[in-house]
Motif scaffolding. Structure first.
Motif, short mmCIF file in Angstrom:
data_model
loop_
_atom_site.label_atom_id
_atom_site.label_comp_id
_atom_site.label_asym_id
_atom_site.label_seq_id
_atom_site.Cartn_x
_atom_site.Cartn_y
_atom_site.Cartn_z
N GLN A 170 0.84 -1.19 0.00
CA GLN A 170 0.00 0.00 0.00
C GLN A 170 0.88 1.24 0.00
OE1 GLN A 170 -3.35 0.08 -0.20
NE2 GLN A 170 -3.30 2.31 -0.28
N GLU A 171 0.73 2.05 -1.03
CA GLU A 171 1.58 3.23 -1.16
C GLU A 171 1.18 4.29 -0.14
OE1 GLU A 171 2.76 6.58 -4.52
OE2 GLU A 171 1.82 4.69 -5.10
N GLU A 172 2.17 4.87 0.50
CA GLU A 172 1.90 5.91 1.49
C GLU A 172 1.40 7.17 0.80
OE1 GLU A 172 4.29 8.39 4.99
OE2 GLU A 172 5.25 6.73 3.90
N GLU A 173 0.35 7.73 1.34
CA GLU A 173 -0.24 8.92 0.75
C GLU A 173 0.61 10.14 1.07
OE1 GLU A 173 -2.85 11.04 -1.54
OE2 GLU A 173 -2.76 8.87 -1.24
N ALA A 192 0.45 14.03 0.43
CA ALA A 192 -0.60 14.97 0.01
C ALA A 192 -0.06 16.32 -0.45
CB ALA A 192 -1.58 15.18 1.16
N ILE A 195 2.05 15.49 -7.58
CA ILE A 195 1.53 16.10 -6.35
C ILE A 195 1.45 17.62 -6.50
CG2 ILE A 195 1.98 16.45 -3.90
CD1 ILE A 195 3.36 13.70 -3.91
#
Length: 229
Positions: free
Chosen positions: A7-10, A12, A76
């Motif tokens: 699971q890729e770390e978000e 932001a 991003i």
């Protein structure tokens, strides 16, 4: 591989991305990539680039790991730009853009050199393997995704990756090779045990023999239809 992928770390914001890029592990990795690339470009490539396919491909692959990280950061930044944040005043945005332009230019240049010298069926699978491995290593160091994975997830991801590598290799390694019965060794062609159940496979008859068989069948049918005398 998709099922077991970490699971890729978000991330932001660009500020959070900047904190990731300041990590000592990633800084060491980036310095190793830049140093190895410079050695390959200026010392190894002029001497062995036209003799060994791995030289140009390794340059493209290690540089490609940094370009993927730059794309992540720019994505991003563009997302923040559309949300109204003053991203264009952020120095990291322009640094990532310049780094991406340099990395992509180097990748295209040396990939074209490899394709000009070597066969595509050789360059494509090797480049896929090295590039994907470099990107996975960079992502693991930058986002530390593997630290939160279970043992079965790690084994599943690695197994899927190796399966993809094997499939890519088989697709390209035997793309220009034609397999038929005549290409088999003589003992396999003569041995009935090679075929399932020990039965010989159907062999198409030559055209002349087929026409002769059709004429004989037609004559036999005419003789059967004649009334008895």
């Amino acid at each position: 591989m998709v099922i077991h992928a970490p699971q890729e770390e978000e991330v932001a914001s660009l500020s959070a991305m900047a904190e990731k890029l300041k990590d000592p592990g990633f800084i060491v990795f980036a310095l190793c990539v830049v140093g190895s690339s410079l050695v390959l470009i200026f010392a190894v490539a002029p001497r062995f680039g036209q003799k060994n396919v791995l030289v140009y491909i390794m340059i493209c692959s290690v540089i490609g790991s940094l370009s993927v990280s730059c794309v992540k950061g720019l994505g991003i930044g563009i997302k923040e730009l559309f949300s109204g944040t003053a991203v264009l005043k952020h120095a990291l945005f322009w640094a990532l853009l310049i780094c991406l332009a340099i990395c992509v230019s180097i990748q295209i240049s040396y990939l074209n050199k490899a394709l000009d010298i070597y066969n595509t069926s050789i360059v494509t699978p090797i480049y896929y393997v090295f590039f994907t491995t470099s990107v996975m290593a960079c992502s693991a160091i930058l986002f530390k995704e593997w630290l939160r994975m279970t043992v079965d997830g790690i084994v599943g991801t690695i197994s899927g990756f190796l399966t993809i590598i094997l499939g890519i290799f088989l697709l390209h390694a035997f793309k220009d090779i034609t397999f038929n019965l005549d290409s088999l060794p003589l003992y396999l062609r003569r041995s009935p045990h090679w075929f399932p159940g020990g039965q010989q496979p159907y062999v198409a008859l030559p055209e002349d023999d087929m026409q002769a068989d059709e004429r004989n069948s037609a004559r036999g049918g005419e003789q059967k239809r004649e009334p008895p005398k």
